[in-house]
Write an enzyme that holds these catalytic residues in place. Structure first.
Site, short mmCIF file in Angstrom:
data_model
loop_
_atom_site.label_atom_id
_atom_site.label_comp_id
_atom_site.label_asym_id
_atom_site.label_seq_id
_atom_site.Cartn_x
_atom_site.Cartn_y
_atom_site.Cartn_z
N GLN A 17 -19.22 -5.51 -11.81
CA GLN A 17 -19.79 -4.54 -10.92
C GLN A 17 -21.23 -5.51 -10.27
O GLN A 17 -21.42 -6.47 -10.53
CB GLN A 17 -20.48 -3.29 -11.80
CG GLN A 17 -21.40 -3.62 -12.57
CD GLN A 17 -22.02 -2.47 -13.61
OE1 GLN A 17 -21.02 -1.66 -13.66
NE2 GLN A 17 -23.38 -2.19 -13.55
N ASP A 38 -16.96 -10.59 -17.79
CA ASP A 38 -18.22 -9.69 -18.15
C ASP A 38 -17.80 -8.95 -19.81
O ASP A 38 -16.94 -9.53 -20.14
CB ASP A 38 -17.91 -8.55 -17.13
CG ASP A 38 -19.24 -7.68 -17.07
OD1 ASP A 38 -19.95 -7.69 -15.92
OD2 ASP A 38 -19.49 -6.94 -17.95
N ASP A 59 -19.43 -12.42 -23.18
CA ASP A 59 -20.41 -11.99 -23.55
C ASP A 59 -21.29 -13.24 -23.80
O ASP A 59 -21.11 -14.29 -24.77
CB ASP A 59 -20.77 -11.13 -24.94
CG ASP A 59 -21.99 -10.64 -25.30
OD1 ASP A 59 -22.99 -11.17 -24.86
OD2 ASP A 59 -22.07 -9.82 -26.25
N ARG A 145 -42.64 -4.65 -14.66
CA ARG A 145 -41.32 -5.69 -15.06
C ARG A 145 -41.86 -6.79 -15.61
O ARG A 145 -41.31 -8.03 -15.24
CB ARG A 145 -40.67 -5.98 -13.64
CG ARG A 145 -40.21 -4.85 -12.71
CD ARG A 145 -38.70 -4.38 -13.53
NE ARG A 145 -38.15 -3.47 -12.37
CZ ARG A 145 -38.42 -1.91 -12.67
NH1 ARG A 145 -39.50 -1.57 -13.48
NH2 ARG A 145 -38.07 -1.08 -11.84
N TYR A 148 -38.84 -8.82 -17.52
CA TYR A 148 -37.95 -9.25 -16.65
C TYR A 148 -38.30 -10.30 -15.61
O TYR A 148 -37.71 -11.29 -15.53
CB TYR A 148 -37.48 -8.02 -15.60
CG TYR A 148 -36.65 -7.91 -14.53
CD1 TYR A 148 -35.06 -8.45 -14.83
CD2 TYR A 148 -36.86 -8.44 -13.34
CE1 TYR A 148 -34.16 -8.83 -13.92
CE2 TYR A 148 -35.95 -8.50 -12.14
CZ TYR A 148 -34.43 -8.79 -12.67
OH TYR A 148 -33.39 -8.96 -11.64
N LYS A 152 -37.07 -14.14 -15.36
CA LYS A 152 -36.59 -14.64 -13.92
C LYS A 152 -37.39 -15.90 -13.39
O LYS A 152 -36.72 -16.96 -12.90
CB LYS A 152 -36.24 -13.57 -13.06
CG LYS A 152 -35.30 -12.54 -13.40
CD LYS A 152 -33.97 -12.90 -13.38
CE LYS A 152 -32.83 -11.86 -13.28
NZ LYS A 152 -31.45 -12.50 -13.67
N VAL A 181 -31.12 -4.64 -4.66
CA VAL A 181 -30.01 -4.89 -4.12
C VAL A 181 -29.48 -3.38 -4.69
O VAL A 181 -29.44 -3.07 -5.76
CB VAL A 181 -29.20 -5.84 -4.75
CG1 VAL A 181 -27.78 -5.89 -3.97
CG2 VAL A 181 -30.05 -7.26 -4.10
N SER A 185 -26.71 -0.87 -11.71
CA SER A 185 -27.66 -0.79 -12.57
C SER A 185 -28.81 0.00 -11.75
O SER A 185 -29.90 0.68 -12.21
CB SER A 185 -27.93 -1.85 -13.19
OG SER A 185 -28.54 -2.59 -12.47
N ARG A 206 -39.85 -1.41 -0.74
CA ARG A 206 -40.36 -2.88 -0.81
C ARG A 206 -39.89 -3.80 0.04
O ARG A 206 -40.37 -4.81 0.16
CB ARG A 206 -39.59 -3.37 -2.21
CG ARG A 206 -40.02 -2.64 -3.54
CD ARG A 206 -38.81 -2.84 -4.61
NE ARG A 206 -39.36 -2.94 -5.94
CZ ARG A 206 -38.49 -3.26 -7.07
NH1 ARG A 206 -37.18 -3.53 -6.79
NH2 ARG A 206 -38.97 -3.29 -8.18
P1 NAD Z 1 -25.61 -4.72 -12.61
O1 NAD Z 1 -26.99 -4.64 -13.29
O2 NAD Z 1 -25.10 -3.20 -12.08
O3 NAD Z 1 -24.62 -5.15 -13.48
C1 NAD Z 1 -24.84 -6.27 -14.48
C2 NAD Z 1 -23.37 -6.51 -15.12
O4 NAD Z 1 -23.88 -7.41 -16.35
C3 NAD Z 1 -22.67 -5.49 -15.70
O5 NAD Z 1 -21.37 -5.52 -15.31
C4 NAD Z 1 -22.67 -5.72 -17.30
O6 NAD Z 1 -21.80 -5.32 -18.11
C5 NAD Z 1 -22.84 -7.14 -17.38
N1 NAD Z 1 -23.30 -7.77 -18.56
C6 NAD Z 1 -24.33 -7.30 -19.30
N2 NAD Z 1 -24.97 -7.71 -20.36
C7 NAD Z 1 -23.88 -8.80 -20.27
C8 NAD Z 1 -23.54 -9.81 -21.30
N3 NAD Z 1 -24.00 -10.01 -22.44
N4 NAD Z 1 -22.65 -10.81 -20.84
C9 NAD Z 1 -22.12 -10.81 -19.71
N5 NAD Z 1 -22.03 -9.58 -18.83
C10 NAD Z 1 -23.15 -8.79 -19.22
O7 NAD Z 1 -25.51 -5.79 -11.37
P2 NAD Z 1 -26.70 -6.29 -10.56
O8 NAD Z 1 -27.75 -5.25 -10.26
O9 NAD Z 1 -26.15 -6.76 -9.45
O10 NAD Z 1 -27.54 -7.31 -11.14
C11 NAD Z 1 -26.75 -8.70 -11.20
C12 NAD Z 1 -27.90 -9.70 -11.47
O11 NAD Z 1 -28.59 -9.73 -10.33
C13 NAD Z 1 -28.58 -9.65 -12.70
O12 NAD Z 1 -28.87 -10.86 -13.05
C14 NAD Z 1 -29.93 -9.08 -12.21
O13 NAD Z 1 -31.11 -9.21 -12.74
C15 NAD Z 1 -29.81 -9.65 -10.73
N6 NAD Z 1 -30.62 -9.16 -9.66
C16 NAD Z 1 -30.33 -7.88 -9.21
C17 NAD Z 1 -31.22 -7.16 -8.29
C18 NAD Z 1 -30.79 -5.86 -7.95
O14 NAD Z 1 -31.56 -5.23 -7.07
N7 NAD Z 1 -29.52 -5.26 -8.02
C19 NAD Z 1 -32.26 -7.83 -7.69
C20 NAD Z 1 -32.51 -9.17 -8.16
C21 NAD Z 1 -31.79 -9.89 -8.96
#
Ligand code: NAD
Length: 246
Positions: A17, A38, A59, A145, A148, A152, A181, A185, A206
């Site tokens: 996702q 995933d 995982d 955060r 987090y 990061k 984004v 989640s 933001r």
């Molecule tokens: P999301 O958080 O909606 O989905 C995360 C996915 O990670 C899920 O499909 C979940 O099943 C999978 N996951 C969880 N634990 C796992 C594991 N142990 N091994 C493999 N997969 C696992 O997706 P998103 O919000 O697009 O975030 C993806 C990445 O982008 C993350 O690293 C997040 O920190 C980063 N990010 C997101 C945003 C945002 O605003 N959404 C901003 C900056 C960075």
């Protein structure tokens, strides 16, 4: 017509996702052979049938699963380490277990995956590694955060270290730093807030552009970093954030 990733094999973590899914789809659309992985096997099924793409459980917190995947998948030219988790709270709300989980998934997951896949990449002459960081890292402190942001920021150090060690051997390693984004989640975090509408507005505010990013917009940057168009780019942290870091 050849795509920008034709002839390349790519592994994507957290591809079920959000940004990972959008990127797996974009990689496939650009001609890559994609292994979309995933822990959520049910959601991964939504990607089945995409030409050039196969799905697989992985995982990234499990060293045995990562090793088995590296053995089975073999040589890749592109590695997109997308898996990560947002712990909410300051240092005072961050128990040791929360800290350990965030560092294990967000940072050590990348260590595991790169360590397992890099030897074959080196042997095959190189490739591009893209690591998911965030504006909340060494670029910005974001309230609530703590774990987090710490994790990061570590991703940026990990990225520089890998880039430095292998720059002479055909490996490029870059990090991307998205702003907020619209992903499943994020919607969960909005839905879990006491005042969901206020939370949604705060997430949007933001970005000076006045909107959330779309997963496809982030995927386009990952495609660039994965492709030979970015052949002169390594060790960078690219912000893609609607102007948050202006
Ligand atoms: P999301 O958080 O909606 O989905 C995360 C996915 O990670 C899920 O499909 C979940 O099943 C999978 N996951 C969880 N634990 C796992 C594991 N142990 N091994 C493999 N997969 C696992 O997706 P998103 O919000 O697009 O975030 C993806 C990445 O982008 C993350 O690293 C997040 O920190 C980063 N990010 C997101 C945003 C945002 O605003 N959404 C901003 C900056 C960075």
């Amino acid at each position: 017509m050849a795509g920008r990733l034709t002839g390349k094999k790519a592994l994507v973590t957290a591809a079920a996702q959000g940004i990972g899914e959008a990127t797996a789809r974009a990689f496939a659309a650009e001609g890559a052979e994609v292994v979309a992985t995933d822990i959520n096997e049910e959601r991964l099924r939504g990607l089945e049938g995409v030409p050039g793409l196969t799905t697989r459980r992985l995982d990234v917190t499990r060293t045995d699963e990562v090793a088995a995947a590296a053995k089975e998948v073999g040589v890749v030219q592109v590695l997109f380490n997308c898996a990560g988790f947002v712990h909410q709270g300051s240092i005072l709300e961050c128990e040791e277990g929360d800290w350990d989980f965030s560092m294990d998934l967000n940072v050590k997951g990348m260590y595991r995956v790169i360590r397992a896949f890099l030897p074959a990449m080196l042997e095959a002459g190189g490739g591009s590694i893209v690591n998911m960081s965030s504006i909340a890292s060494a670029l910005r402190g974001v309230p609530g955060r703590f774990a987090y942001t710490t994790s990061k920021a570590a991703v940026l150090g990990l990225t520089k270290a890998v880039a430095a060690d292998f720059v002479g051997r055909g490996i490029r390693c870059n990090a991307i730093c998205p702003g907020t984004v619209d992903s499943p989640s994020l919607q969960e975090r909005i839905g879990a807030a006491e005042d969901a509408e206020a939370a949604r507005k705060a997430f949007i505010a933001r970005q000076p552009m006045g909107r959330l990013g779309r997963p496809e917009e982030i995927a386009a940057l990952v495609v660039y970093l994965a492709s030979d168009e970015s052949a002169f780019v390594s060790g960078t942290a690219v912000s893609i954030d609607g102007g948050w870091s202006i």
